[in-house]
Write a protein that holds these residues in place. Structure first.
Motif, PDB file in Angstrom:
ATOM      1  N   ALA A  93       0.826  -1.204   0.000  1.00  0.00           N
ATOM      2  CA  ALA A  93       0.000   0.000   0.000  1.00  0.00           C
ATOM      3  C   ALA A  93       0.862   1.256   0.000  1.00  0.00           C
ATOM      4  CB  ALA A  93      -0.932  -0.003   1.212  1.00  0.00           C
ATOM      5  N   ALA A  94       1.971   1.220   0.747  1.00  0.00           N
ATOM      6  CA  ALA A  94       2.867   2.376   0.794  1.00  0.00           C
ATOM      7  C   ALA A  94       3.491   2.637  -0.576  1.00  0.00           C
ATOM      8  CB  ALA A  94       3.946   2.152   1.849  1.00  0.00           C
ATOM      9  N   VAL A  95       3.835   1.568  -1.276  1.00  0.00           N
ATOM     10  CA  VAL A  95       4.392   1.727  -2.624  1.00  0.00           C
ATOM     11  C   VAL A  95       3.348   2.362  -3.544  1.00  0.00           C
ATOM     12  CG1 VAL A  95       5.263   0.504  -4.652  1.00  0.00           C
ATOM     13  CG2 VAL A  95       6.024  -0.183  -2.363  1.00  0.00           C
ATOM     14  N   ARG A  96       2.137   1.862  -3.491  1.00  0.00           N
ATOM     15  CA  ARG A  96       1.070   2.414  -4.338  1.00  0.00           C
ATOM     16  C   ARG A  96       0.842   3.892  -4.039  1.00  0.00           C
ATOM     17  NH1 ARG A  96      -1.365  -2.693  -3.276  1.00  0.00           N
ATOM     18  NH2 ARG A  96      -2.564  -1.768  -1.552  1.00  0.00           N
ATOM     19  N   ALA A  97       0.814   4.248  -2.772  1.00  0.00           N
ATOM     20  CA  ALA A  97       0.548   5.635  -2.390  1.00  0.00           C
ATOM     21  C   ALA A  97       1.682   6.568  -2.780  1.00  0.00           C
ATOM     22  CB  ALA A  97       0.303   5.708  -0.881  1.00  0.00           C
ATOM     23  N   SER A  98       2.902   6.052  -2.833  1.00  0.00           N
ATOM     24  CA  SER A  98       4.076   6.895  -3.105  1.00  0.00           C
ATOM     25  C   SER A  98       4.217   7.279  -4.571  1.00  0.00           C
ATOM     26  CB  SER A  98       5.345   6.175  -2.655  1.00  0.00           C
ATOM     27  OG  SER A  98       5.640   5.086  -3.531  1.00  0.00           O
ATOM     28  N   GLY A  99       3.684   6.450  -5.459  1.00  0.00           N
ATOM     29  CA  GLY A  99       3.905   6.669  -6.886  1.00  0.00           C
ATOM     30  C   GLY A  99       5.257   6.203  -7.363  1.00  0.00           C
ATOM     31  N   VAL A 100       6.080   5.648  -6.451  1.00  0.00           N
ATOM     32  CA  VAL A 100       7.394   5.098  -6.802  1.00  0.00           C
ATOM     33  C   VAL A 100       7.203   3.736  -7.451  1.00  0.00           C
ATOM     34  CG1 VAL A 100       9.554   4.187  -5.826  1.00  0.00           C
ATOM     35  CG2 VAL A 100       8.627   6.369  -5.003  1.00  0.00           C
ATOM     36  N   ALA A 347      15.010 -17.159  14.102  1.00  0.00           N
ATOM     37  CA  ALA A 347      15.443 -15.881  14.666  1.00  0.00           C
ATOM     38  C   ALA A 347      16.251 -15.079  13.649  1.00  0.00           C
ATOM     39  CB  ALA A 347      16.261 -16.115  15.936  1.00  0.00           C
ATOM     40  N   TRP A 348      17.176 -15.733  12.944  1.00  0.00           N
ATOM     41  CA  TRP A 348      18.011 -15.037  11.952  1.00  0.00           C
ATOM     42  C   TRP A 348      17.135 -14.499  10.821  1.00  0.00           C
ATOM     43  CZ3 TRP A 348      19.772 -15.984   6.798  1.00  0.00           C
ATOM     44  CH2 TRP A 348      20.929 -15.295   6.424  1.00  0.00           C
ATOM     45  N   LYS A 349      16.195 -15.299  10.374  1.00  0.00           N
ATOM     46  CA  LYS A 349      15.326 -14.862   9.281  1.00  0.00           C
ATOM     47  C   LYS A 349      14.454 -13.677   9.702  1.00  0.00           C
ATOM     48  CE  LYS A 349      15.345 -19.619   7.645  1.00  0.00           C
ATOM     49  NZ  LYS A 349      14.606 -20.883   7.578  1.00  0.00           N
ATOM     50  N   ALA A 350      13.965 -13.712  10.931  1.00  0.00           N
ATOM     51  CA  ALA A 350      13.163 -12.600  11.421  1.00  0.00           C
ATOM     52  C   ALA A 350      13.994 -11.325  11.509  1.00  0.00           C
ATOM     53  CB  ALA A 350      12.576 -12.947  12.788  1.00  0.00           C
ATOM     54  N   GLN A 351      15.246 -11.454  11.953  1.00  0.00           N
ATOM     55  CA  GLN A 351      16.135 -10.291  11.994  1.00  0.00           C
ATOM     56  C   GLN A 351      16.305  -9.686  10.601  1.00  0.00           C
ATOM     57  OE1 GLN A 351      19.482 -12.383  14.277  1.00  0.00           O
ATOM     58  NE2 GLN A 351      19.780 -10.258  14.895  1.00  0.00           N
ATOM     59  N   LEU A 352      16.541 -10.536   9.629  1.00  0.00           N
ATOM     60  CA  LEU A 352      16.774 -10.065   8.265  1.00  0.00           C
ATOM     61  C   LEU A 352      15.554  -9.341   7.715  1.00  0.00           C
ATOM     62  CD1 LEU A 352      19.281 -11.883   8.474  1.00  0.00           C
ATOM     63  CD2 LEU A 352      18.815 -12.653   6.145  1.00  0.00           C
ATOM     64  N   LEU A 353      14.398  -9.952   7.867  1.00  0.00           N
ATOM     65  CA  LEU A 353      13.197  -9.373   7.273  1.00  0.00           C
ATOM     66  C   LEU A 353      12.859  -8.029   7.915  1.00  0.00           C
ATOM     67  CD1 LEU A 353      11.061  -9.707   5.161  1.00  0.00           C
ATOM     68  CD2 LEU A 353       9.740 -11.122   6.747  1.00  0.00           C
ATOM     69  N   ALA A 354      13.028  -7.912   9.224  1.00  0.00           N
ATOM     70  CA  ALA A 354      12.729  -6.655   9.906  1.00  0.00           C
ATOM     71  C   ALA A 354      13.663  -5.541   9.437  1.00  0.00           C
ATOM     72  CB  ALA A 354      12.836  -6.842  11.417  1.00  0.00           C
ATOM     73  N   GLN A 355      14.950  -5.842   9.325  1.00  0.00           N
ATOM     74  CA  GLN A 355      15.914  -4.816   8.913  1.00  0.00           C
ATOM     75  C   GLN A 355      15.745  -4.436   7.441  1.00  0.00           C
ATOM     76  OE1 GLN A 355      20.065  -5.450  10.752  1.00  0.00           O
ATOM     77  NE2 GLN A 355      19.036  -7.396  11.134  1.00  0.00           N
ATOM     78  N   ALA A 356      15.463  -5.432   6.602  1.00  0.00           N
ATOM     79  CA  ALA A 356      15.277  -5.147   5.180  1.00  0.00           C
ATOM     80  C   ALA A 356      14.009  -4.336   4.958  1.00  0.00           C
ATOM     81  CB  ALA A 356      15.211  -6.450   4.389  1.00  0.00           C
ATOM     82  N   ARG A 357      12.971  -4.644   5.701  1.00  0.00           N
ATOM     83  CA  ARG A 357      11.729  -3.881   5.580  1.00  0.00           C
ATOM     84  C   ARG A 357      11.978  -2.418   5.946  1.00  0.00           C
ATOM     85  NH1 ARG A 357       6.997  -2.515   8.509  1.00  0.00           N
ATOM     86  NH2 ARG A 357       5.064  -2.846   7.319  1.00  0.00           N
ATOM     87  N   GLU A 358      12.714  -2.198   7.019  1.00  0.00           N
ATOM     88  CA  GLU A 358      13.035  -0.827   7.422  1.00  0.00           C
ATOM     89  C   GLU A 358      13.821  -0.107   6.325  1.00  0.00           C
ATOM     90  OE1 GLU A 358      14.894   1.215  11.360  1.00  0.00           O
ATOM     91  OE2 GLU A 358      16.266  -0.092  10.249  1.00  0.00           O
ATOM     92  N   ALA A 359      14.833  -0.785   5.766  1.00  0.00           N
ATOM     93  CA  ALA A 359      15.647  -0.165   4.722  1.00  0.00           C
ATOM     94  C   ALA A 359      14.818   0.146   3.482  1.00  0.00           C
ATOM     95  CB  ALA A 359      16.818  -1.082   4.357  1.00  0.00           C
ATOM     96  N   ALA A 360      13.894  -0.751   3.128  1.00  0.00           N
ATOM     97  CA  ALA A 360      13.039  -0.512   1.971  1.00  0.00           C
ATOM     98  C   ALA A 360      12.114   0.682   2.216  1.00  0.00           C
ATOM     99  CB  ALA A 360      12.217  -1.765   1.661  1.00  0.00           C
ATOM    100  N   GLN A 361      11.570   0.781   3.420  1.00  0.00           N
ATOM    101  CA  GLN A 361      10.703   1.910   3.755  1.00  0.00           C
ATOM    102  C   GLN A 361      11.488   3.222   3.720  1.00  0.00           C
ATOM    103  OE1 GLN A 361       9.380   0.346   7.551  1.00  0.00           O
ATOM    104  NE2 GLN A 361       7.325  -0.054   6.755  1.00  0.00           N
ATOM    105  N   GLN A 362      12.727   3.188   4.193  1.00  0.00           N
ATOM    106  CA  GLN A 362      13.560   4.387   4.169  1.00  0.00           C
ATOM    107  C   GLN A 362      13.874   4.811   2.733  1.00  0.00           C
ATOM    108  OE1 GLN A 362      16.616   2.697   6.680  1.00  0.00           O
ATOM    109  NE2 GLN A 362      16.071   4.033   8.403  1.00  0.00           N
TER     110      GLN A 362
END
Length: 373
Positions: A93-100, A347-362
């Motif tokens: 939804a954030a991608v759609r709203a951004s127009g990016v 645990a490792w996979k959860a760490q990765l997904l959380a950090q990557a999601r943050e970087a993508a949002q940034q």
């Protein structure tokens, strides 16, 4: 995101690709497969799968690339992250709203991904393959030449005498110089580590064609390339890709934080590399999107200590040069190389997904706020 991170990750390339294609379908997006000429470990089709979310080709001024498996076996992590994002309703939804426009590149090196190798089917490190092959001689690496026979001896495992040669090099030159000599990129030892090749690989050529098709008209480009193998286990180091030179580094730190490291400044867990894949973005933009600004990071997730990771790579390259190795030894080496780049725990996979999601949002926020160049 309701589903556990574990559900987005796979145990084979075939499973990872199936999950990615299913996630694309669930998100209402149409994949564009670029088929590889060879088959995979399970006789499966190999492909660089391209997914475009947002404005059509030629109509997107701001574009974010999210790519996986530049170094094949590292694709287990990158694919899981891509599938997790595609299943994230808030992200979509954030991608759609951004127009990016977001371009998901799944399996830059599908052959290495399937066969649990870091290199391409040509034995080439894709992130050392982007040099000018018309120029001769190709870049020299005297440090690697000195270490080559010790890194990949005739017999495996290496002898104590063999390891002493490597220790002696470190004692004389320091660990940073050793890492630079081993991993910076070399162009003479075709079976060796971090070999940059003598011509563009299939993955190199295919990626360039994909970017030529999708970057037309872009004015602001961001790239997050997903990697594993360096740094503390589970930590995602944000390494500047060198796109946009000093201005690009400043933007990277503005978007992703002051902790973004730089190969040029020498503060990254990576050595200074040559033949970097990310340089293709600027060369393609010069052709189809002149004036575009480019900004990027390699998101590098830690796995094992450096010495253990390098040992796994050495074993895998030795095995490729010795197909006569006993099946039990071959199987152990293949498991060793996968475990060096993929920590198969929730645990490792959860760490990765959380950090990557943050970087993508940034990245999305940075692209949305960036003024038109």
């Amino acid at each position: 995101m309701s589903a556990p991170a574990e559900t987005f990750f796979a145990q084979s390339y075939a499973e990872a690709r199936a999950k990615f294609l299913a996630a694309a379908e669930a998100a209402g997006l149409d994949p564009e497969p670029h088929r590889h000429p060879l088959l995979g470990r399970e006789d499966e089709t190999l492909a660089l799968d391209v997914l475009r979310q947002g404005p059509a080709r030629g109509r997107a001024e701001r574009l974010l690339i999210l790519s996986s498996a530049c170094h094949g076996v590292e694709g287990f992590a990158g694919s899981g992250i891509q599938c997790g994002l595609l299943a994230d309703a808030e992200w979509l939804a954030a991608v759609r709203a951004s127009g990016v426009c977001v371009l998901y590149l799944h399996g830059l090196n599908p052959h290495g991904f399937s066969w649990w190798r870091r290199v391409t089917q040509e034995g080439v490190d894709l992130n050392r393959n982007f040099v000018d092959f018309q120029q001769r001689p190709l870049p020299a690496d005297p440090g690697y030449e000195e270490l080559a026979s010790a890194l990949l001896p005739r017999h495996w495992p290496p002898s104590a005498e063999n390891e002493a040669r490597l220790s002696d090099y470190i004692a004389r030159h320091g660990r940073a110089a050793w890492q630079q000599a081993v991993s910076g990129g070399q162009y003479t030892q075709e079976l060796g580590l971090f070999y940059g090749g003598h011509t563009p690989t299939w993955s190199h050529i295919t990626l360039r064609h994909v970017l030529e098709e999708h970057l037309a008209g872009v004015r602001e480009l961001a790239w997050i390339d997903l990697h594993t193998g360096l740094g503390p286990c589970g930590h995602g180091e944000r390494i500047d890709t060198g796109l946009g030179a000093d201005e690009g580094l400043a933007r990277a730190r503005q978007w992703w934080g002051a902790g973004v490291t730089s190969l040029r400044e020498g503060n990254s867990s990576s050595a200074l590399l040559q033949g970097l894949m990310w340089s293709v973005a600027e060369s393609v933009c010069a052709q189809v999107a002149p004036g575009a600004r480019c900004t990027g990071i390699a998101l590098e997730f830690g796995t094992l200590p450096l010495d253990e990771m390098i040992l796994a790579l050495r074993a895998d390259h030795w095995l490729a040069a010795h197909p006569e190795a006993p099946p039990e030894q071959a199987q152990a080496i293949k498991r060793q190389i996968r475990d060096a780049f993929y920590i198969d725990t929730p645990a490792w996979k959860a760490q990765l997904l959380a950090q990557a999601r943050e970087a993508a949002q940034q990245a999305l926020a940075g692209l949305s706020a960036a003024p038109h160049p």
